[in-house]
Design a protein around this motif. Sequence first.
Motif: not given
Length: 216
Positions: A19-45
């Motif tokens: 984002x322009x305010x450098x507050x958030x990083x956005x990753x667009x992934x064309x594999x739904x499984x990777x999106x869900x796995x990464x969020x789950x890992x970050x949320x957990x650890x």
Amino acid sequence: MLKQIKGTLLGGHFSYYITRDQEYFIKICYDKEWVEKEYSNLKKYWNKLNINHLNLAEPIKYSLEKDYLITRFVKGKRLVELLDPNIHRLFGQLLRKFHNKGFTHSHIELTDIIYRDGQFTLVDVPFFNEKSSIHDIATIGICFKTYRLKEPWNWYKWGKCFKGFLSGYKLEDFTDYKKEYKKSFNKRMDYFIRKGGKKNKIKAYIMKFFYKIGLL
């Protein structure tokens, strides 16, 4: 407002924005499984490593419908941009602690490590804890040697940084490292040959040649 970050990984599977305010990083992934796995890992650890000076990126939200993951933007420089053996030695020490606690990144690159003011942050963790600690070391070794070839004018500096990393990590037995290095390298190159575009295929064949003559 978003600002796109140049560069994609694995033949264009990802696009990156901040984002322009450098507050958030956005990753667009064309594999739904990777999106869900990464969020789950970050949320957990992300707040459970309990290792001073080593963190994970803070997860904010994700969407399977739109294939994106949002994390708190981590200010700093990627480790690949820092040719300072002392910084790489410090990261080696922290990675050893990380592994001793039973964690593995499992897909680590020098671009996945952000450094600022003595703090290291690991990003890109869809495969967290899926592979061995020696796999982490081998993939980092591949990175060091690859960048040494990409930047021959920094050949000596890259070598010093890799030695710094190894001295910090205190790897005692290189037998398993060499086996995993060969396995990981060949698997990665074979992937690019099978799945990559024309440029990636050419690069993979060149890299295989460099490996064969001992430069990788």
